[in-house]
Write a protein that holds these residues in place. Structure first.
Motif, short mmCIF file in Angstrom:
data_model
loop_
_atom_site.label_atom_id
_atom_site.label_comp_id
_atom_site.label_asym_id
_atom_site.label_seq_id
_atom_site.Cartn_x
_atom_site.Cartn_y
_atom_site.Cartn_z
N SER A 247 0.84 -1.19 0.00
CA SER A 247 0.00 0.00 0.00
C SER A 247 0.88 1.25 0.00
O SER A 247 1.96 1.26 0.57
CB SER A 247 -0.95 0.00 1.20
OG SER A 247 -0.23 0.04 2.41
N SER A 248 0.40 2.29 -0.66
CA SER A 248 1.15 3.53 -0.80
C SER A 248 0.30 4.72 -0.41
O SER A 248 -0.93 4.65 -0.43
CB SER A 248 1.60 3.71 -2.25
OG SER A 248 2.44 2.67 -2.64
N ASN A 249 0.97 5.82 -0.10
CA ASN A 249 0.29 7.06 0.22
C ASN A 249 1.21 8.21 -0.15
O ASN A 249 2.42 8.13 0.06
CB ASN A 249 -0.07 7.11 1.71
CG ASN A 249 -1.13 8.13 2.01
OD1 ASN A 249 -1.69 8.74 1.10
ND2 ASN A 249 -1.41 8.32 3.28
N VAL A 250 0.64 9.27 -0.70
CA VAL A 250 1.41 10.46 -1.04
C VAL A 250 1.16 11.48 0.07
O VAL A 250 0.03 11.83 0.38
CB VAL A 250 0.98 11.03 -2.41
CG1 VAL A 250 1.73 12.31 -2.70
CG2 VAL A 250 1.20 10.01 -3.50
N LEU A 251 2.26 11.93 0.68
CA LEU A 251 2.19 12.82 1.83
C LEU A 251 3.02 14.08 1.59
O LEU A 251 3.96 14.05 0.79
CB LEU A 251 2.73 12.10 3.08
CG LEU A 251 2.01 10.81 3.45
CD1 LEU A 251 2.85 10.01 4.44
CD2 LEU A 251 0.66 11.11 4.03
N PRO A 252 2.72 15.17 2.28
CA PRO A 252 3.54 16.37 2.14
C PRO A 252 4.92 16.13 2.74
O PRO A 252 5.07 15.41 3.72
CB PRO A 252 2.77 17.43 2.94
CG PRO A 252 1.91 16.66 3.87
CD PRO A 252 1.60 15.37 3.19
N ASP A 253 5.91 16.74 2.12
CA ASP A 253 7.29 16.58 2.59
C ASP A 253 7.59 17.67 3.62
O ASP A 253 8.02 18.76 3.27
CB ASP A 253 8.26 16.67 1.40
CG ASP A 253 9.67 16.31 1.79
OD1 ASP A 253 9.89 15.84 2.92
OD2 ASP A 253 10.58 16.51 0.96
N ASN A 254 7.32 17.37 4.88
CA ASN A 254 7.61 18.32 5.95
C ASN A 254 8.31 17.59 7.10
O ASN A 254 8.54 16.39 7.03
CB ASN A 254 6.32 19.02 6.43
CG ASN A 254 5.28 18.04 6.90
OD1 ASN A 254 5.59 16.98 7.44
ND2 ASN A 254 4.01 18.38 6.70
N ALA A 255 8.65 18.33 8.13
CA ALA A 255 9.42 17.75 9.23
C ALA A 255 8.67 16.64 9.96
O ALA A 255 9.25 15.63 10.33
CB ALA A 255 9.81 18.85 10.21
N ALA A 256 7.38 16.80 10.15
CA ALA A 256 6.59 15.79 10.86
C ALA A 256 6.54 14.48 10.07
O ALA A 256 6.72 13.40 10.64
CB ALA A 256 5.18 16.31 11.12
N THR A 257 6.31 14.59 8.78
CA THR A 257 6.27 13.40 7.93
C THR A 257 7.63 12.73 7.87
O THR A 257 7.73 11.51 7.99
CB THR A 257 5.81 13.77 6.50
OG1 THR A 257 4.54 14.42 6.58
CG2 THR A 257 5.68 12.54 5.65
N ARG A 258 8.68 13.52 7.72
CA ARG A 258 10.04 12.95 7.67
C ARG A 258 10.39 12.24 8.97
O ARG A 258 11.04 11.20 8.97
CB ARG A 258 11.06 14.05 7.38
CG ARG A 258 11.06 14.52 5.95
CD ARG A 258 11.67 13.48 5.07
NE ARG A 258 11.60 13.89 3.67
CZ ARG A 258 12.21 13.25 2.70
NH1 ARG A 258 12.92 12.18 2.96
NH2 ARG A 258 12.09 13.66 1.46
N GLY A 259 9.96 12.79 10.11
CA GLY A 259 10.22 12.15 11.39
C GLY A 259 9.53 10.81 11.51
O GLY A 259 10.11 9.83 12.00
N ALA A 260 8.28 10.73 11.06
CA ALA A 260 7.53 9.47 11.10
C ALA A 260 8.17 8.45 10.16
O ALA A 260 8.30 7.27 10.51
CB ALA A 260 6.08 9.72 10.72
N ILE A 261 8.59 8.89 8.99
CA ILE A 261 9.24 7.99 8.03
C ILE A 261 10.55 7.47 8.60
O ILE A 261 10.87 6.29 8.48
CB ILE A 261 9.45 8.70 6.68
CG1 ILE A 261 8.11 8.94 6.00
CG2 ILE A 261 10.36 7.88 5.78
CD1 ILE A 261 8.18 9.83 4.78
N PHE A 262 11.31 8.34 9.26
CA PHE A 262 12.59 7.94 9.85
C PHE A 262 12.38 6.85 10.91
O PHE A 262 13.19 5.93 11.04
CB PHE A 262 13.28 9.15 10.47
CG PHE A 262 14.60 8.83 11.11
CD1 PHE A 262 15.72 8.59 10.33
CD2 PHE A 262 14.72 8.75 12.48
CE1 PHE A 262 16.93 8.28 10.91
CE2 PHE A 262 15.93 8.44 13.08
CZ PHE A 262 17.05 8.20 12.29
N LYS A 263 11.28 6.94 11.64
CA LYS A 263 10.98 5.98 12.70
C LYS A 263 10.73 4.58 12.16
O LYS A 263 11.01 3.59 12.83
CB LYS A 263 9.76 6.46 13.47
CG LYS A 263 9.52 5.81 14.79
CD LYS A 263 8.43 6.53 15.54
CE LYS A 263 8.19 5.90 16.89
NZ LYS A 263 7.15 6.59 17.64
#
Length: 60
Positions: free
Chosen positions: A33-49
């Motif tokens: 499954s995929s999702n397109v999300l805005p590239d911001n600090a909150a999203t990057r932090g969740a992705i890093f986790k």
């Protein structure tokens, strides 16, 4: 604004509950499954986790 496409490539089974909740918060359910999300600090932090469970692509 830039966007990123996040795709779940590994199962969340046998993972820590915080990682499971993060994957769900990113809008991902099943493998593939995929999702397109805005590239911001909150999203990057969740992705890093959960970087070991997802793949990331830049979307224009």
């Amino acid at each position: 604004m830039a966007k990123v496409k996040v795709t779940l490539i590994h199962s969340v089974a046998h993972r820590k509950p915080t990682q499971r909740r993060t994957v769900k918060a990113l809008g991902l359910g099943k493998i593939g499954s995929s999702n397109v999300l805005p590239d911001n600090a909150a999203t990057r932090g969740a992705i890093f986790k959960v970087a070991h469970l997802v793949s990331i692509e830049e979307v224009k």
